[in-house]
Design an enzyme around this catalytic site. Structure first.
Site, PDB file in Angstrom:
ATOM      1  N   HIS A  87      -3.494  -5.549   1.225  1.00 59.99           N
ATOM      2  CA  HIS A  87      -2.783  -6.059   2.562  1.00 59.99           C
ATOM      3  C   HIS A  87      -2.851  -7.268   2.965  1.00 59.99           C
ATOM      4  O   HIS A  87      -3.733  -7.810   3.668  1.00 59.99           O
ATOM      5  CB  HIS A  87      -3.566  -5.082   3.390  1.00 59.99           C
ATOM      6  CG  HIS A  87      -3.292  -3.638   3.294  1.00 59.99           C
ATOM      7  ND1 HIS A  87      -2.372  -2.921   4.314  1.00 59.99           N
ATOM      8  CD2 HIS A  87      -3.971  -2.639   2.777  1.00 59.99           C
ATOM      9  CE1 HIS A  87      -2.364  -1.723   4.042  1.00 59.99           C
ATOM     10  NE2 HIS A  87      -3.419  -1.541   3.257  1.00 59.99           N
ATOM     11  N   CYS A 124       0.727  -1.091  -0.037  1.00 60.80           N
ATOM     12  CA  CYS A 124       0.023   0.165   0.136  1.00 60.80           C
ATOM     13  C   CYS A 124       0.830   1.244   0.100  1.00 60.80           C
ATOM     14  O   CYS A 124       1.602   1.556  -0.913  1.00 60.80           O
ATOM     15  CB  CYS A 124      -0.854   0.045   1.242  1.00 60.80           C
ATOM     16  SG  CYS A 124      -2.426   1.068   1.062  1.00 60.80           S
ATOM     17  N   GLU A 158      -1.053  -8.926   5.080  1.00 62.68           N
ATOM     18  CA  GLU A 158      -1.043  -8.933   6.721  1.00 62.68           C
ATOM     19  C   GLU A 158      -2.260  -8.775   7.072  1.00 62.68           C
ATOM     20  O   GLU A 158      -2.166  -9.235   8.344  1.00 62.68           O
ATOM     21  CB  GLU A 158       0.256  -7.929   7.039  1.00 62.68           C
ATOM     22  CG  GLU A 158      -0.723  -6.500   6.989  1.00 62.68           C
ATOM     23  CD  GLU A 158      -0.678  -5.717   5.617  1.00 62.68           C
ATOM     24  OE1 GLU A 158      -0.981  -4.467   6.080  1.00 62.68           O
ATOM     25  OE2 GLU A 158      -0.066  -6.321   4.857  1.00 62.68           O
TER      26      GLU A 158
END
Length: 228
Positions: free
Chosen positions: A195, A89, A197
């Protein structure tokens, strides 16, 4: 592989990244403050991560000020030596501003911030459900650059629908050619808007992010083997 997660003023996904790497993926990881410049604890087999967020409030352009943080020259030198660098990002935006990756990230075509789960697929047609959260995630490059990226297999992820079809409707931010993630020619610098994660824990009901990290690890391994 050891990871170092850089923290910029305005980073808000640094702890998410650390938690996913350490607790979900069982990797060694340390936090790095943006004013530090010493990366001597890392070898070229390790990976520096630029996390998501709003570094310096996204003033000027996203990633434009963070590119000049003291640590970034060390990150650039690390990448040029073959060290692994991942930008997610805002981190992807910083990598483009640093010219470690080609192209730019522009404001979403609907001019709105988007935060939702989307589908992306890799070159092997594997589909992943991964969150996005950005206002300036529309990847853009000229046709010559895009053609080179595609010819070299540098496009890692495309936005798609649940069946893996790359369609205008599945391109939520208007990225050129539905591009969601790329790597450099050396295949040691990776950038993506989604994302992973945020999709690594079963508690959150989604572990597709682990598969995306596995994809990156595999790319690193393949490059290491090719270099022997």
């Amino acid at each position: 592989m050891k990871f170092g997660v850089v923290v910029f003023p305005g980073s808000n996904c640094d702890r998410d990244m650390y938690d996913a790497l350490v607790h979900d993926l069982k990797q060694e990881c340390v936090m790095l403050w943006h004013k530090d410049s010493d990366l001597s604890q890392f070898t070229t087999e390790d990976c520096i991560v630029l996390p998501g967020g709003f570094s310096y409030g996204d003033y000027l352009r996203t990633g434009a000020i963070a590119r000049f943080s003291p640590i970034m020259q060390s990150v650039i030198d690390f990448a040029k030596r073959g060290g692994k660098v991942l930008g997610v990002c805002n981190g992807f935006q910083i990598l483009c501003e640093s010219h470690l990756l080609p192209g730019v990230l522009l404001r979403n075509n609907n001019q709105k911030y988007i935060c939702k789960n989307v589908f992306v697929k890799d070159a092997d047609e594997n589909v992943y459900n991964i969150p996005i959260a950005h206002g300036e995630g529309r990847y853009y490059a000229d046709d010559a650059t895009l053609n080179k990226l595609e010819a070299n297999g540098q496009v890692l992820l495309h936005y798609c629908d649940a069946e893996g079809n790359v369609t205008p409707e599945s391109n939520h931010n208007g990225s050129t050619r539905n591009i969601a993630g790329i790597c450099n020619e050396g295949r040691n610098v990776f950038g993506m808007m989604p994302h992973p994660e945020r999709a690594c824990s079963s508690v959150l009901g989604n572990t597709d992010g682990r598969k995306v990290f596995k994809l990156l690890f595999q790319l690193v391994l393949e490059e290491a083997v090719a270099a022997v």
